[in-house]
Design an enzyme around this catalytic site. Sequence first.
Site, PDB file in Angstrom:
ATOM      1  CG  HIS A 260      -2.117   0.871   1.061  1.00  0.00           C
ATOM      2  ND1 HIS A 260      -2.084   2.225   1.251  1.00  0.00           N
ATOM      3  CD2 HIS A 260      -3.382   0.554   0.693  1.00  0.00           C
ATOM      4  CE1 HIS A 260      -3.294   2.713   1.011  1.00  0.00           C
ATOM      5  NE2 HIS A 260      -4.102   1.728   0.665  1.00  0.00           N
ATOM      6  CD  GLU A 317      -8.785  -3.763  -3.331  1.00  0.00           C
ATOM      7  OE1 GLU A 317      -9.849  -4.323  -2.989  1.00  0.00           O
ATOM      8  OE2 GLU A 317      -8.740  -2.765  -4.040  1.00  0.00           O
TER       9      GLU A 317
END
Length: 399
Positions: A260, A317
Site C-alpha cells: 500500500h 483487497e
Amino acid sequence: MSTVVNPGLEGVVVGETVLSNVEGEAGRLTYRGYDIHDLAENASFEEVMHLLLFGQLPTHQELIDLNARLTARRALPSGLLAMLHAIPRDAWPMDVLRTGVSAVSQFIPHRPDGSHETSVETAIDLIAKFPTIVAAWDRMRRGLEPIAPDPKLSTAANFLFMRTGEMPIPEAEQALDTYLVLLADHSFNASTFSARVTASTGADIYCAVTSAVSTLAGDLHGGAPSKVMVHLEEIGLPEKAEPYVRDLLARHEKIMGMGHREYKIRDPRAAQLEQMAKNLTEKSHTKWYLIARALEDAADKVLREQKPGKQIYANVEFYTAPTLSSLGIPADEFTCMFACGRIAGWTAHVLEQFAHNRLIRPQATYTGPAVHPYEPIATRRSTAAPGTNGHPHPSTGSG
Ligand code: COA
C-alpha cells in the site's frame, strides 16, 4: 531554480479534507474522527453514508428519512435497463458499471443546477443506483431478467436479493453491509482524487463519479481483489502457497492484495475482512479463507527475505476476495462491489470539492525536443520506434 518531479505524487499534499484520515504508520483509518473498527462493528452502511454526506451519524428519524430517499431512487429507469440489455453478455462488469453510471444522467429530467441541495440529491441517487446496476447486469449476463429492488431492504440486503431473488440470510447481509462500511472512504486515493479533479473543473457530480469509476478499474487500485481470487484458485491447497509466491516473485510479478502507498503496517481493514472471510467460509464450507491465510503467511515470509525493509502487508483487497466469493459474488464483479461502497466517499468528496473549489491543475517538467522549425511532409523521415510514442526506448538510453 530546481524543480522536484514526483510522478506518483507520493507524499505530496494537494488538499484538505474533513472526511477521512489515513494514518499510514499507525495503521489507523477514521471517518470524520470515528475509528473504522468502531464503525464496522456498530454502524450500518446507511449510517456511514449519512456521516460522510451530512457530517454526523444520523438520529433515528434522519436514518428513516435517508432510507426513504434511497428507496425512492434505487430502481433504474426503463431506458437505462434497455440500454444495459443491448450490451454484449460477455462484457466486463466494471465496463458495464462505468457505462451505466455515465448514462444515469441521460434519464433524469434536469441535470444538477449546481446548488448544494441538488448535488446532495444526485449523490443519493447515485449511491442508490450503483448496486442496482451491478445486480441487474449480473442477471442479464446470465440471461435472466433483472429483479426490482425491495423497498423494505437495506442497501446490502437489496443487492443480494436483486442478484438471486432470494432473501439473504442475516449473516450474509451483515457481512456485505460491513464490507461496504469498510470501503466507503479512504481520503485522497486515486479514484477519489480523480473525482475531485473532474469536479474542480466545474463538471457535475455525474461526470466526477464516472471519472472515479474509470480510475478504480485498474489492478493497482480496485482491480486487485479479482486477481487475488486468481492467486487463490491457482494455489488450490494451503501448502502450495509458499512455492507459488516464490515462483511469482521470480517472474517479477506482484502479489495482488499486498502492499500500500500509505500503510506501512497491515491495512486496518484487513483484520475486519479476515474475520468475516473466516466466518463466511466456515459456514459455506469453502477453502478460500485457509488458502488466503496461507498465502499471506507465505508472502510475509518470502517478502521479508527478498525485499527486506519494504513493508509490504495485506491491504483491504486481500480478504475481500474470500469474503465476497463466499457471498456468491463472482470474482469479476469484485471491483463493482468496491465501487458500491466507495460511491459514498466519492460523492462526499465531490460535495467537499464544490464547497471549497480551486481548479486542480498541476505542472509537468517538459523533457521533449528543443524548439525547432516545422518540417514539411515531403521531407519528413519516420524515426520513432514503433510503440514508443516518441519517448526514447528504455533500453537505448535517452539519446
Ligand atoms: N508484491 C510484491 N512486491 C511488491 C508488492 C506486492 N504486492 N507491492 C510492492 N512491492 C514491491 C515492489 O516490487 C517494489 O520493490 P522494488 O523496490 O524491489 O522494485 C517496492 O515494493 C515498492 O513498490 P511500488 O509498487 O513502487 O510501491 P507503491 O507505493 O507504488 O505501491 C501498490 C503501492 C498498491 C501499487 C503496490 O503495493 C501494488 O502494486 N500492490 C499490488 C496491487 C494491489 O494490491 N493493489 C490494491 C491497493 S489497495
